[in-house]
Design a protein around this motif. Sequence first.
Motif, PDB file in Angstrom:
ATOM      1  N   GLY A 124      81.511  85.796  62.659  1.00 41.98           N
ATOM      2  CA  GLY A 124      80.195  85.658  62.056  1.00 41.98           C
ATOM      3  C   GLY A 124      79.473  84.405  62.532  1.00 41.98           C
ATOM      4  N   CYS A 125      78.288  84.162  61.985  1.00 42.53           N
ATOM      5  CA  CYS A 125      77.470  83.021  62.387  1.00 42.53           C
ATOM      6  C   CYS A 125      78.131  81.704  62.010  1.00 42.53           C
ATOM      7  N   GLN A 126      78.958  81.700  60.975  1.00 49.39           N
ATOM      8  CA  GLN A 126      79.672  80.480  60.582  1.00 49.39           C
ATOM      9  C   GLN A 126      80.528  79.997  61.748  1.00 49.39           C
ATOM     10  N   ALA A 127      81.019  80.927  62.548  1.00 51.13           N
ATOM     11  CA  ALA A 127      81.895  80.583  63.670  1.00 51.13           C
ATOM     12  C   ALA A 127      81.110  80.022  64.852  1.00 51.13           C
ATOM     13  N   GLU A 128      79.871  80.479  65.029  1.00 47.83           N
ATOM     14  CA  GLU A 128      79.084  80.017  66.175  1.00 47.83           C
ATOM     15  C   GLU A 128      78.244  78.795  65.824  1.00 47.83           C
ATOM     16  N   THR A 129      77.242  78.989  64.960  1.00 45.92           N
ATOM     17  CA  THR A 129      76.389  77.845  64.613  1.00 45.92           C
ATOM     18  C   THR A 129      77.143  76.862  63.720  1.00 45.92           C
ATOM     19  N   GLY A 130      78.071  77.381  62.918  1.00 44.40           N
ATOM     20  CA  GLY A 130      78.886  76.500  62.070  1.00 44.40           C
ATOM     21  C   GLY A 130      79.724  75.563  62.924  1.00 44.40           C
ATOM     22  N   THR A 131      80.399  76.125  63.917  1.00 43.02           N
ATOM     23  CA  THR A 131      81.211  75.295  64.812  1.00 43.02           C
ATOM     24  C   THR A 131      80.346  74.289  65.552  1.00 43.02           C
ATOM     25  N   ALA A 132      79.209  74.752  66.067  1.00 44.50           N
ATOM     26  CA  ALA A 132      78.319  73.841  66.800  1.00 44.50           C
ATOM     27  C   ALA A 132      77.874  72.693  65.898  1.00 44.50           C
ATOM     28  N   ALA A 133      77.584  73.005  64.631  1.00 36.52           N
ATOM     29  CA  ALA A 133      77.176  71.959  63.685  1.00 36.52           C
ATOM     30  C   ALA A 133      78.324  70.976  63.452  1.00 36.52           C
ATOM     31  N   ALA A 134      79.531  71.509  63.343  1.00 34.35           N
ATOM     32  CA  ALA A 134      80.708  70.649  63.145  1.00 34.35           C
ATOM     33  C   ALA A 134      80.887  69.733  64.352  1.00 34.35           C
TER      34      ALA A 134
ATOM     35  N   ALA B 256      82.726  66.987  60.203  1.00 36.52           N
ATOM     36  CA  ALA B 256      82.911  68.358  60.710  1.00 36.52           C
ATOM     37  C   ALA B 256      83.298  69.290  59.565  1.00 36.52           C
ATOM     38  N   SER B 257      84.166  68.806  58.672  1.00 36.89           N
ATOM     39  CA  SER B 257      84.598  69.627  57.529  1.00 36.89           C
ATOM     40  C   SER B 257      83.427  69.974  56.632  1.00 36.89           C
ATOM     41  N   PHE B 258      82.571  68.991  56.364  1.00 41.27           N
ATOM     42  CA  PHE B 258      81.419  69.226  55.483  1.00 41.27           C
ATOM     43  C   PHE B 258      80.528  70.332  56.038  1.00 41.27           C
ATOM     44  N   THR B 259      80.276  70.315  57.350  1.00 41.85           N
ATOM     45  CA  THR B 259      79.362  71.326  57.906  1.00 41.85           C
ATOM     46  C   THR B 259      79.894  72.732  57.654  1.00 41.85           C
ATOM     47  N   ILE B 260      81.175  72.913  57.846  1.00 39.38           N
ATOM     48  CA  ILE B 260      81.739  74.256  57.670  1.00 39.38           C
ATOM     49  C   ILE B 260      81.746  74.649  56.194  1.00 39.38           C
ATOM     50  N   LYS B 261      82.096  73.693  55.336  1.00 42.29           N
ATOM     51  CA  LYS B 261      82.088  73.990  53.897  1.00 42.29           C
ATOM     52  C   LYS B 261      80.713  74.494  53.474  1.00 42.29           C
TER      53      LYS B 261
ATOM     54  N   GLN C 112      67.318  81.666  65.833  1.00 39.98           N
ATOM     55  CA  GLN C 112      66.544  80.451  66.061  1.00 39.98           C
ATOM     56  C   GLN C 112      66.516  79.589  64.798  1.00 39.98           C
ATOM     57  N   LYS C 113      66.294  80.230  63.648  1.00 37.64           N
ATOM     58  CA  LYS C 113      66.229  79.479  62.399  1.00 37.64           C
ATOM     59  C   LYS C 113      67.602  78.979  61.979  1.00 37.64           C
ATOM     60  N   ARG C 114      68.644  79.740  62.314  1.00 32.54           N
ATOM     61  CA  ARG C 114      69.987  79.297  61.940  1.00 32.54           C
ATOM     62  C   ARG C 114      70.424  78.101  62.772  1.00 32.54           C
ATOM     63  N   ASN C 115      69.933  78.031  64.011  1.00 31.77           N
ATOM     64  CA  ASN C 115      70.198  76.838  64.817  1.00 31.77           C
ATOM     65  C   ASN C 115      69.522  75.637  64.161  1.00 31.77           C
ATOM     66  N   ALA C 116      68.316  75.850  63.629  1.00 29.91           N
ATOM     67  CA  ALA C 116      67.600  74.782  62.929  1.00 29.91           C
ATOM     68  C   ALA C 116      68.406  74.314  61.721  1.00 29.91           C
ATOM     69  N   LEU C 117      68.857  75.266  60.935  1.00 27.27           N
ATOM     70  CA  LEU C 117      69.662  74.951  59.753  1.00 27.27           C
ATOM     71  C   LEU C 117      70.914  74.175  60.156  1.00 27.27           C
ATOM     72  N   ALA C 118      71.575  74.631  61.218  1.00 31.18           N
ATOM     73  CA  ALA C 118      72.834  73.999  61.640  1.00 31.18           C
ATOM     74  C   ALA C 118      72.599  72.549  62.061  1.00 31.18           C
ATOM     75  N   SER C 119      71.474  72.295  62.718  1.00 30.25           N
ATOM     76  CA  SER C 119      71.159  70.918  63.108  1.00 30.25           C
ATOM     77  C   SER C 119      70.969  70.041  61.886  1.00 30.25           C
ATOM     78  N   ALA C 120      70.231  70.551  60.910  1.00 29.60           N
ATOM     79  CA  ALA C 120      70.019  69.792  59.670  1.00 29.60           C
ATOM     80  C   ALA C 120      71.362  69.574  58.973  1.00 29.60           C
ATOM     81  N   ASN C 121      72.176  70.598  58.987  1.00 28.21           N
ATOM     82  CA  ASN C 121      73.514  70.529  58.394  1.00 28.21           C
ATOM     83  C   ASN C 121      74.334  69.428  59.064  1.00 28.21           C
ATOM     84  N   ALA C 122      74.254  69.356  60.393  1.00 30.49           N
ATOM     85  CA  ALA C 122      75.010  68.339  61.133  1.00 30.49           C
ATOM     86  C   ALA C 122      74.573  66.935  60.700  1.00 30.49           C
ATOM     87  N   LEU C 123      73.267  66.747  60.535  1.00 32.32           N
ATOM     88  CA  LEU C 123      72.749  65.427  60.156  1.00 32.32           C
ATOM     89  C   LEU C 123      73.217  65.021  58.764  1.00 32.32           C
TER      90      LEU C 123
END
Lengths: 220, 292
Positions: free
Chosen positions: B169-179, B200-205, B224-235
């Motif tokens: 799922g997307c958690q594996a792609e954008t989630g991993t990238a965010a981590a 890294a743990s927080f992003t996946i949680k 596109q929007k999920r990449n945006a979310l993942a970036s914010a998540n990383a920060l």
Amino acid sequence: MANYSIFDIVGPIMIGPSSSHTAGASRIGFIASKLIRSKIENVNFYLHGSFAKTYRGHGTDKAVLAGVLGIKEDDERLRDAFNIADKMGVTYSFEEIDLGDVHPNTVKIVVELENKATVEVVGSSIGGGAIEIIEINNIKLSITGENPTLIAKHGSLKGLIAGFANVLNQNDYDIKYMSFYEGTSSSDGIIVVELDRFVTSEILDLIANSIDGIKDVFLI
Amino acid sequence: MSYNFSSGEELLIICEKEKKTIWEVMLLREVNMQRTSREEVIAKMMMSLDVMISSIETGANNSEKSISGLIGGEAKILEEYRQSGKALSGDMVMKSVINSMAVLEVNASMGKIVASPTAGSCGILPGSLVTIGIEKNMSTDEIVRGLFTASAIGYLFSKNATVSGAEGGCQAETGTAAAMAAAGLVEMMGGNPEQALSAASFTIKNVLGLVCDPIAGLVECPCQKRNALASANALISADMALAGIKTIIPFDEVVDAMYRVGKLISPTLRETALGGLAVTKTGRKITSIIYG
């Protein structure tokens, strides 16, 4: 991949949108291009499974055509594949096909050359840009293209291993894997040799000329 | 010393024992494994950094639509909005989000990007890690080190879980990238390896269970929007870790949880376009328009 490199994770550099439907597709085409020595007249692409369903949206058609024309997965000319083919006088077609029990991202490429010969390659895009060539000219095999690879048509297995080992060892190349695939009879087949690095054109000529039983050899 | 590791725990032990950061351990691992030199590995990563920066610049100025016409021009619109001063989100977050979306536009119009770890998540490292590095006036060397840290995290996800939307799922792609980005940002900002793994743990949680439901099967919407979310998540994850908040569940267990949750996600929600947004009334309509 047991031993991931940094560049398996951050990479590859590629033309989007999809590692499997675009980059992987172009790599399959590119390997086919390495098996071609004369001018291409026409290419027919037969797309199977998920490739067949989404090829326009993912640019799979442009990608695999570009690969056959020798354009690499990170080359921005990939998106102009149709124009480039038109300018080269290469005709092409895309059709959906059911290739049976193969990976959902599989394409059969049939290249018609000006000397009337054809080259047929079947390849699968297995994820993350990784690919597997599963058939060349109706001989089933398995080539990933991860290492520099020699693909040789042979007429006889006799002395083949020794022949390759001699030429390669004498010139300081390490053989990583060697595989044998039978054609329609035991007197015709394909030998695949994966190396630690690319051989020079001189070595390629040496292999073609000095090893008995070799009918033709390609480097991918 | 091979510097190889197969878990976050092992990575932390090596870092502690050798008194090295994650980026340095990952670089040394590469040098040993590929029998190459530090300079060559750094030079190769610089090439990817160049492509990431180009993809941000190309996308930021883009008004063209993607192949399917679904996306294109969003980064530009959002940048105008940011400049108006009216944005609710902080400026760093806005810039990260804008740049992530820009890179997705480049990807969707057959432009050049770096799959990190996949093409579907190609906006996140440039959007967050690289953008913050540039905003903070870091050198390319410092940013490249952040990318090495990121690749260590991505390697553990690839090895012990999955980075494929089709599998997890997307958690594996954008989630991993965010981590990856969160960990990289922590080390770039002077945090220690333990903090990097916390981030890294927080992003996946935050994104466990996130499905992959691309409309018409294309890497456009909602990607596109999920990449945006993942970036914010990383920060925000990096901020939490740098503030001193520690992950309650250790990194390796979080990775495993993500993997198991991924397997429980229905195949209709794992990059098959057979569920979620892809099969809404509008999703279906768009699909039939694109494919005729």
